[in-house]
Design a protein around this motif. Sequence first.
Motif, PDB file in Angstrom:
ATOM      1  N   LEU A  18      -3.572   2.063 -14.425  1.00 19.05           N
ATOM      2  CA  LEU A  18      -2.145   1.841 -14.666  1.00 19.05           C
ATOM      3  C   LEU A  18      -1.659   2.969 -15.568  1.00 19.05           C
ATOM      4  O   LEU A  18      -2.302   3.293 -16.565  1.00 19.05           O
ATOM      5  CB  LEU A  18      -1.931   0.482 -15.344  1.00 19.05           C
ATOM      6  CG  LEU A  18      -0.473   0.057 -15.536  1.00 19.05           C
ATOM      7  CD1 LEU A  18       0.204  -0.197 -14.191  1.00 19.05           C
ATOM      8  CD2 LEU A  18      -0.390  -1.203 -16.399  1.00 19.05           C
TER       9      LEU A  18
ATOM     10  N   ARG B 260      10.735   3.039 -10.236  1.00 21.42           N
ATOM     11  CA  ARG B 260       9.276   2.863 -10.298  1.00 21.42           C
ATOM     12  C   ARG B 260       8.648   3.028  -8.911  1.00 21.42           C
ATOM     13  O   ARG B 260       7.596   3.652  -8.762  1.00 21.42           O
ATOM     14  CB  ARG B 260       8.926   1.493 -10.877  1.00 21.42           C
ATOM     15  CG  ARG B 260       7.433   1.307 -11.129  1.00 21.42           C
ATOM     16  CD  ARG B 260       7.179   0.163 -12.089  1.00 21.42           C
ATOM     17  NE  ARG B 260       7.804  -1.071 -11.623  1.00 21.42           N
ATOM     18  CZ  ARG B 260       7.250  -1.918 -10.759  1.00 21.42           C
ATOM     19  NH1 ARG B 260       6.049  -1.678 -10.281  1.00 21.42           N
ATOM     20  NH2 ARG B 260       7.881  -3.003 -10.378  1.00 21.42           N
ATOM     21  N   ALA B 261       9.321   2.501  -7.893  1.00 20.24           N
ATOM     22  CA  ALA B 261       8.780   2.619  -6.532  1.00 20.24           C
ATOM     23  C   ALA B 261       8.636   4.101  -6.153  1.00 20.24           C
ATOM     24  O   ALA B 261       7.608   4.519  -5.609  1.00 20.24           O
ATOM     25  CB  ALA B 261       9.691   1.900  -5.546  1.00 20.24           C
TER      26      ALA B 261
ATOM     27  N   ILE C 177       8.446   6.661  -8.251  1.00 17.48           N
ATOM     28  CA  ILE C 177       7.481   7.316  -9.147  1.00 17.48           C
ATOM     29  C   ILE C 177       6.048   7.015  -8.688  1.00 17.48           C
ATOM     30  O   ILE C 177       5.192   7.895  -8.651  1.00 17.48           O
ATOM     31  CB  ILE C 177       7.698   6.854 -10.611  1.00 17.48           C
ATOM     32  CG1 ILE C 177       9.071   7.316 -11.106  1.00 17.48           C
ATOM     33  CG2 ILE C 177       6.592   7.374 -11.510  1.00 17.48           C
ATOM     34  CD1 ILE C 177       9.531   6.637 -12.390  1.00 17.48           C
ATOM     35  N   GLU C 178       5.812   5.754  -8.310  1.00 14.05           N
ATOM     36  CA  GLU C 178       4.466   5.388  -7.850  1.00 14.05           C
ATOM     37  C   GLU C 178       4.117   6.148  -6.573  1.00 14.05           C
ATOM     38  O   GLU C 178       2.988   6.604  -6.398  1.00 14.05           O
ATOM     39  CB  GLU C 178       4.373   3.869  -7.633  1.00 14.05           C
ATOM     40  CG  GLU C 178       4.397   3.123  -8.970  1.00 14.05           C
ATOM     41  CD  GLU C 178       4.235   1.618  -8.837  1.00 14.05           C
ATOM     42  OE1 GLU C 178       4.515   1.076  -7.737  1.00 14.05           O
ATOM     43  OE2 GLU C 178       3.851   0.987  -9.842  1.00 14.05           O
TER      44      GLU C 178
ATOM     45  N   THR D 153      -0.111   6.274  -8.094  1.00 17.89           N
ATOM     46  CA  THR D 153      -0.796   5.341  -8.987  1.00 17.89           C
ATOM     47  C   THR D 153       0.188   4.278  -9.449  1.00 17.89           C
ATOM     48  O   THR D 153       1.390   4.557  -9.572  1.00 17.89           O
ATOM     49  CB  THR D 153      -1.404   6.082 -10.204  1.00 17.89           C
ATOM     50  OG1 THR D 153      -2.032   5.139 -11.054  1.00 17.89           O
ATOM     51  CG2 THR D 153      -0.356   6.822 -10.998  1.00 17.89           C
ATOM     52  N   PRO D 154      -0.288   3.047  -9.698  1.00 15.71           N
ATOM     53  CA  PRO D 154       0.611   2.026 -10.239  1.00 15.71           C
ATOM     54  C   PRO D 154       1.130   2.436 -11.623  1.00 15.71           C
ATOM     55  O   PRO D 154       0.420   3.086 -12.403  1.00 15.71           O
ATOM     56  CB  PRO D 154      -0.268   0.780 -10.342  1.00 15.71           C
ATOM     57  CG  PRO D 154      -1.407   1.022  -9.419  1.00 15.71           C
ATOM     58  CD  PRO D 154      -1.631   2.511  -9.422  1.00 15.71           C
ATOM     59  N   VAL D 155       2.366   2.059 -11.897  1.00 15.89           N
ATOM     60  CA  VAL D 155       3.040   2.527 -13.106  1.00 15.89           C
ATOM     61  C   VAL D 155       3.657   1.351 -13.851  1.00 15.89           C
ATOM     62  O   VAL D 155       4.194   0.423 -13.239  1.00 15.89           O
ATOM     63  CB  VAL D 155       4.146   3.535 -12.696  1.00 15.89           C
ATOM     64  CG1 VAL D 155       5.199   3.681 -13.777  1.00 15.89           C
ATOM     65  CG2 VAL D 155       3.546   4.898 -12.352  1.00 15.89           C
ATOM     66  N   TYR D 156       3.551   1.390 -15.185  1.00  8.58           N
ATOM     67  CA  TYR D 156       4.352   0.486 -16.007  1.00  8.58           C
ATOM     68  C   TYR D 156       5.444   1.339 -16.650  1.00  8.58           C
ATOM     69  O   TYR D 156       5.157   2.289 -17.377  1.00  8.58           O
ATOM     70  CB  TYR D 156       3.500  -0.201 -17.082  1.00  8.58           C
ATOM     71  CG  TYR D 156       4.351  -1.056 -17.995  1.00  8.58           C
ATOM     72  CD1 TYR D 156       4.752  -2.334 -17.598  1.00  8.58           C
ATOM     73  CD2 TYR D 156       4.781  -0.571 -19.229  1.00  8.58           C
ATOM     74  CE1 TYR D 156       5.559  -3.110 -18.413  1.00  8.58           C
ATOM     75  CE2 TYR D 156       5.589  -1.343 -20.055  1.00  8.58           C
ATOM     76  CZ  TYR D 156       5.977  -2.609 -19.641  1.00  8.58           C
ATOM     77  OH  TYR D 156       6.784  -3.361 -20.440  1.00  8.58           O
TER      78      TYR D 156
END
Length: 319
Positions: free
Chosen positions: A250, A284-285, A287-288, A293-296
């Motif tokens: 993450l 976020r969609a 950016i991921e 990679t999954p992002v917070y």
Amino acid sequence: MDAPSPDSPADETATAPHRSGFACFVGRPNAGKSTLTNALVGTKVAITSNRPQTTRHTVRGIVHRPEAQLVLVDTPGLHKPRTLLGERLNDVVRTTWAEVDVIGFCLPADQKIGPGDRFIAAELAGLKRTPKIAVVTKSDLVDSKSLAEQLIAVDRLGKEAGFEWAEIVPVSAVEDRQVPLLADLLVPLLPEGPPLYPDGDLTDEPEQVMVAELIREAALEGVRDELPHSIAVVVEEMLPREDRPADRPLLDIHANIFLERPSQKGIVIGPKGKRLKEVGTASRAHIEALLGTPVYLDLHVKVAKDWQRDPKALRRLGF
Ligand SMILES: Nc1nc2c(ncn2[C@@H]2O[C@H](COP(=O)(O)OP(=O)(O)OP(=O)(O)O)[C@@H](O)[C@H]2O)c(=O)[nH]1
Ligand SMILES: [Mg+2]
């Protein structure tokens, strides 16, 4: 260059020299420069929006061909500046077009040529040695008769400014009409030379900058009037979260959305934070997808008072 001898191979690609160089897209704000850059590269390297002055720095997009490497330089829309930021953006455009091998002047098919276009054409006339291609963008928005009229008007625009276009080409980036043809026309105007970027690179934008831009693009959605101009985004930190199993990484991203006045915060944040949440989800969609990679994503809204007019604030925000 030596002429090919009669017994040289017939295969053109084996004998044609490799070309590489820079082409910049210029034009008024909202002309479709960034959308066209993305269409040529085949992926999103520059953010776009229906608000004028979306692009605030030069963005390079790289088109790879067996016989050539075409580096596109998307620039901010040239406009009458009302702020220090506006002046800086125009300076960026002028520096860029003085350095490139070929200039693509973008003129939307659905808008009459105006004083802004004539102003740009007059400046381009001063760049005598650089070939200029007129790109009539958004051809999908008009019928063939209007398009033909616009092509004639564009031809006249060049003549009145005192130069001949190397080419005049209508394109639609949205419907992918004539986009590869535009690359075909740009490539022969580049100098001979080896590739400038490694094979497969599509841009040289730093990841942190692209992430900030994707957040700004989402924040521009649905805001009006002066607000789009007031938004700036800075990514403060991007760090892999500790203590995550190797197969479930993450990435923590902390970013600030800067506005110019406290009264703008409510609009960007929305009732109970609804709009800000939407901005976070939408960006976020993207950016991921970009980083794989999954992002917070941790977004904060701050005020940098009148930053567009304040030299110190501009410097802090990277202008
Ligand atoms: N229908 C249609 N719309 C387009 C086309 N190209 C761009 N647009 C739209 O025009 C608007 C402006 O596009 P941008 O690519 O952001 O324009 P720009 O010239 O980069 O604008 P600035 O960065 O502000 O100078 C967006 O809403 C795009 O979707 C096209 O080929 N057809
Ligand atoms: Mg743009």
